[in-house]
Write a protein that holds these residues in place. Structure first.
Motif, mmCIF file in Angstrom:
data_model
loop_
_atom_site.group_PDB
_atom_site.id
_atom_site.type_symbol
_atom_site.label_atom_id
_atom_site.label_comp_id
_atom_site.label_asym_id
_atom_site.label_seq_id
_atom_site.Cartn_x
_atom_site.Cartn_y
_atom_site.Cartn_z
ATOM 1 N N LEU A 191 38.608 -27.429 18.214
ATOM 2 C CA LEU A 191 38.677 -27.996 16.874
ATOM 3 C C LEU A 191 39.962 -27.434 16.296
ATOM 4 C CD1 LEU A 191 35.030 -27.258 15.728
ATOM 5 C CD2 LEU A 191 35.984 -29.479 16.288
ATOM 6 N N ARG A 246 49.947 -11.373 22.245
ATOM 7 C CA ARG A 246 48.703 -11.063 21.534
ATOM 8 C C ARG A 246 48.970 -10.132 20.352
ATOM 9 N NH1 ARG A 246 43.458 -11.019 25.529
ATOM 10 N NH2 ARG A 246 43.958 -12.959 26.582
ATOM 11 N N ARG A 288 54.139 -19.136 29.799
ATOM 12 C CA ARG A 288 53.615 -20.037 28.759
ATOM 13 C C ARG A 288 54.727 -20.817 28.052
ATOM 14 N NH1 ARG A 288 50.300 -16.524 25.074
ATOM 15 N NH2 ARG A 288 51.154 -14.764 26.191
ATOM 16 N N LYS A 310 37.193 -22.292 18.789
ATOM 17 C CA LYS A 310 38.050 -22.446 19.975
ATOM 18 C C LYS A 310 39.495 -22.799 19.603
ATOM 19 C CE LYS A 310 34.068 -24.024 22.648
ATOM 20 N NZ LYS A 310 33.628 -22.767 23.200
ATOM 21 N N THR A 311 39.883 -22.507 18.384
ATOM 22 C CA THR A 311 41.270 -22.770 17.977
ATOM 23 C C THR A 311 42.218 -21.766 18.633
ATOM 24 O OG1 THR A 311 40.682 -21.545 15.989
ATOM 25 C CG2 THR A 311 40.900 -23.910 15.762
ATOM 26 N N PHE A 344 43.907 -16.599 29.852
ATOM 27 C CA PHE A 344 42.800 -16.309 28.929
ATOM 28 C C PHE A 344 41.753 -15.410 29.580
ATOM 29 C CE2 PHE A 344 43.594 -20.862 27.221
ATOM 30 C CZ PHE A 344 44.711 -20.414 26.550
ATOM 31 N N TYR A 368 52.401 -25.347 16.122
ATOM 32 C CA TYR A 368 52.446 -25.214 17.577
ATOM 33 C C TYR A 368 53.866 -25.384 18.123
ATOM 34 C CZ TYR A 368 47.352 -25.308 17.507
ATOM 35 O OH TYR A 368 46.040 -25.020 17.265
ATOM 36 N N GLU A 394 38.301 -17.914 15.113
ATOM 37 C CA GLU A 394 39.204 -18.479 16.127
ATOM 38 C C GLU A 394 38.450 -18.712 17.433
ATOM 39 O OE1 GLU A 394 42.357 -19.440 16.135
ATOM 40 O OE2 GLU A 394 43.174 -18.671 14.263
ATOM 41 N N MET A 428 45.995 -19.946 32.503
ATOM 42 C CA MET A 428 46.575 -19.823 31.161
ATOM 43 C C MET A 428 46.591 -18.378 30.652
ATOM 44 S SD MET A 428 47.578 -22.790 30.654
ATOM 45 C CE MET A 428 48.357 -22.358 29.124
ATOM 46 N N TYR A 456 42.485 -21.157 21.741
ATOM 47 C CA TYR A 456 43.018 -21.601 23.041
ATOM 48 C C TYR A 456 44.387 -22.275 22.928
ATOM 49 C CZ TYR A 456 38.459 -20.371 24.871
ATOM 50 O OH TYR A 456 37.341 -19.679 25.223
ATOM 51 N N PRO A 457 44.519 -23.332 22.115
ATOM 52 C CA PRO A 457 45.867 -23.915 22.034
ATOM 53 C C PRO A 457 46.891 -22.923 21.481
ATOM 54 C CG PRO A 457 44.382 -24.957 20.448
ATOM 55 C CD PRO A 457 43.545 -24.077 21.312
ATOM 56 N N LEU A 458 46.418 -22.009 20.644
ATOM 57 C CA LEU A 458 47.334 -21.025 20.041
ATOM 58 C C LEU A 458 47.855 -20.044 21.090
ATOM 59 C CD1 LEU A 458 48.042 -20.893 17.064
ATOM 60 C CD2 LEU A 458 46.310 -19.143 16.774
ATOM 61 N N MET A 459 46.928 -19.488 21.865
ATOM 62 C CA MET A 459 47.334 -18.489 22.852
ATOM 63 C C MET A 459 47.950 -19.116 24.102
ATOM 64 S SD MET A 459 46.871 -15.832 21.169
ATOM 65 C CE MET A 459 47.568 -14.760 22.400
ATOM 66 N N ALA A 460 47.907 -20.454 24.166
ATOM 67 C CA ALA A 460 48.590 -21.125 25.275
ATOM 68 C C ALA A 460 50.088 -21.218 24.994
ATOM 69 C CB ALA A 460 48.015 -22.514 25.482
ATOM 70 N N LYS A 461 50.459 -20.970 23.750
ATOM 71 C CA LYS A 461 51.877 -20.996 23.385
ATOM 72 C C LYS A 461 52.493 -19.640 23.743
ATOM 73 C CE LYS A 461 51.351 -25.007 21.484
ATOM 74 N NZ LYS A 461 50.680 -25.713 22.561
ATOM 75 N N PRO A 462 53.814 -19.597 23.843
ATOM 76 C CA PRO A 462 54.431 -18.302 24.196
ATOM 77 C C PRO A 462 54.335 -17.294 23.048
ATOM 78 C CG PRO A 462 56.094 -19.996 23.932
ATOM 79 C CD PRO A 462 54.794 -20.677 23.774
ATOM 80 N N LEU A 463 53.140 -16.855 22.803
ATOM 81 C CA LEU A 463 52.854 -15.966 21.672
ATOM 82 C C LEU A 463 52.181 -14.709 22.222
ATOM 83 C CD1 LEU A 463 52.340 -15.601 18.514
ATOM 84 C CD2 LEU A 463 50.164 -16.744 18.907
ATOM 85 N N ILE A 474 51.923 -17.634 12.101
ATOM 86 C CA ILE A 474 50.486 -17.319 12.119
ATOM 87 C C ILE A 474 50.025 -16.896 10.724
ATOM 88 C CG2 ILE A 474 48.706 -15.775 13.101
ATOM 89 C CD1 ILE A 474 49.764 -17.708 15.178
#
Lengths: 258, 312
Positions: free
Chosen positions: B92, A93, B81, A81-82, B60, B106, A77, B58, A84-91, A7
């Protein structure tokens, strides 16, 4: 740890590839060039004054960079909306926030290193010496200040919009540098309530002036370097504030819907 | 994990936005399960509650009531996850990064090491029609290319389950075709796929089962085959003087079609009877075919019925 690094690398990459950081650096470098070019008077006192101004400009430019970079990390972020794919990973907060924090500090260091490089070259060019022990302490204290400002920038951006966070961050930086100094003078002229308020404010607002070692670096023949005890106290002081802000960030961000 | 293991479980989920008098319930007490290896489409109009449900899955969004579990773990947990790939509705990607760098980020967050990333990224880009685009900055990517890259980031770690919000959003017909192949390939490999889509033809071709949601409530949950069964209709297009129209045809309300008529019949016996009657009446049969309603038509009818009932 790897996720934090990944990150932070993204933040650093953004800082390096975006043009704005270079704009701030370029303007500051221009100012520094002007300052160092005024050496024909050969007046030692004037030269020292200019060197002190140069160091202060670099501190301010770095602080502004830190405030802007840290304040915009989270809102951008969300806006793009960047996240979303980031926090969908096993990461976690907390790892995400730590990565962002480290990234902003690294980006600020990158910017600060450019300044330092020019300052050293400029000073050596006009025939001045670099008091290395003082100079390294100046850099270290700037790093501590960056840490406080970064966590503050994150905190502000979590509770208000981007513009407000940047504006308040800058006001906070100026306040912490100027007003706190003036509290010392005001203290003797106010009543009990005023004294209490000033004392409370002194504890709430971090005294960033403590981290400004530019004057002592320039006048190194008069001031000895800080002893380890003082450095340790200043480090603890910076960690208390940045730790408190960071903790608040975690509490808010963990509960926040994305 | 056995075949019948539940991958996603949503129990009595309620999602709310706003507070107090301004509270808006986006999802109203829905429950469903997705089993391992299933491919399930989540269908609904805009604002039906699809994205809100997916966001809870997810991690969120936090539910106002109820819960969502992924592989038995609380939705949003790091454990859950690790086993899931996700494509957001709109995203984006960092414009200052190259496609390769983004996938390294990723993939790295998913725990892939540098060696694995170097092996995986080129064929993945190739598979998604982004060959030779690895070193291109994302600011130069079109919307469709970004969507393809989004799919690449979702599947880079070869997750056991995939959650796609608006599957083919932003993709051109070729992109959709390629994506369908990618998904069919993943489906064949036994991956669990759960996706929302506006493209109902896509849902028909990819899904084993559909869940239809309308105004926050599930209106239908059924295997695609079952949904398609009662949809069969028979269409006859013919030319005939209206005065000689046989009663067996008029009861199905023929509508003008060019210089003739069109009639839709939902019963095979009646269809056969109508054809004989028309032939006897001297009609010119221009076409007679079995016509299936699309899932889209079924959905519109279903949602329309619900809307009318609610209005009453």
């Amino acid at each position: 740890m790897r996720s934090i690094w990944l990150i932070s690398r993204t933040v650093l990459l953004e800082a390096i590839r975006r043009k704005e950081i270079y704009a701030i650096t370029l303007v500051s470098l221009l100012l520094l060039t002007v300052i160092f070019s005024i050496d024909f008077f050969q007046i030692e006192g004037l030269m020292k004054f200019y060197r002190e101004v140069a160091l202060k400009i670099m501190s301010m430019a770095t602080a502004l960079t830190v405030i802007v970079l840290s304040s915009r990390q989270l809102p951008r972020e969300f806006e793009n909306k960047t996240i979303y794919p980031l926090m969908a990973k096993p990461l976690r907060r907390t790892s995400f926030l730590s990565g962002k924090l480290l990234g902003v500090i690294l980006a600020a260091l990158f910017c600060f290193s450019l300044f330092m490089f020019v300052y050293i070259i400029g000073t050596l060019y006009v025939g001045g010496g670099i008091p290395w022990s003082h100079f390294l302490q100046y850099i270290y204290l700037q790093l501590l200040q960056m840490m406080i400002l970064t966590t503050l920038g994150f905190l502000l951006s979590l509770v208000m919009n981007l513009d407000a966070a940047i504006t308040l961050g800058i006001i906070f930086y100026i306040t912490a540098n100027i007003l706190i100094t003036s509290f010392t003078y005001l203290y003797d002229f106010v009543g009990i309530f005023g004294k209490t308020m000033l004392t409370v404010l002194t504890f709430i607002i971090p005294q960033l002036a403590l981290f400004d070692f530019s004057g002592k670096t320039v006048h190194s023949e008069v001031w000895p370097p800080l002893d380890l005890n003082t450095l340790a106290i200043l480090t603890a002081y910076a960690f208390v504030f940045s730790g408190f802000y960071y903790l608040l960030c975690i509490v808010i961000f963990r509960r926040r819907a994305i | 994990m056995n075949q019948s293991e539940t991958v996603i479980e949503v129990r009595n989920l309620v999602v709310e936005y706003g507070r107090g008098a301004n509270t808006n319930q986006a999802v109203r007490n829905i429950s469903f399960q997705i089993k391992k290896g299933e491919s399930v489409g989540f269908i609904g109009a805009n604002g039906a509650g699809k994205t809100s449900t997916i966001k809870v899955i997810m991690g969120f969004l936090f539910p106002a009531k109820g819960e969502a579990l992924v592989f038995g773990d609380k939705a949003g947990s790091v454990q859950s996850r690790k086993r899931i790939g996700y494509l957001p509705e709109v995203a984006l990607y960092y414009p200052f990064m190259k496609a390769r760098e983004l996938l390294e980020l990723y993939g790295g967050l998913h725990g892939l090491n540098s060696r694995a990333l170097k092996e995986k990224i080129p064929p993945l880009l190739d598979q998604l029609g982004l060959k030779d685009k690895g070193e291109v900055l994302l600011k130069n990517f079109s919307k469709g290319m970004q969507q393809r890259l989004g799919i690449a980031q979702a599947i880079i770690a070869d997750p056991e389950a995939l959650v796609f919000d608006e599957l083919s959003s932003g993709l051109d017909p070729l992109g959709r075709y390629e994506l369908r192949h990618v998904l069919l390939d993943l489906k064949q490999k036994g991956r669990t796929i759960f996706f929302s889509s506006h493209e109902l033809t896509e849902v028909e071709s990819l899904c084993d089962r559909v869940i239809m949601i309308h105004e926050g409530r599930i209106v239908t949950e059924s295997p695609v085959a079952d949904l398609m069964k009662p949809l069969n209709l028979f269409e006859i297009i013919f030319s005939l003087d209206s005065a000689s129209m046989p009663p067996v045809v008029t009861k199905f309300n023929p509508t003008p079609e060019g210089d003739g008529y069109r009639v839709l019949i939902d019963d095979i016996a009646a269809y056969s009877e109508a054809l004989s009657a028309l032939a006897s009446a001297g009609a010119v049969i221009r076409s007679a075919s079995s016509k299936s309603r699309t899932l889209e038509e079924y959905f519109i009818e279903l949602v329309g019925e619900k809307g009318e009932k609610q209005a009453v």
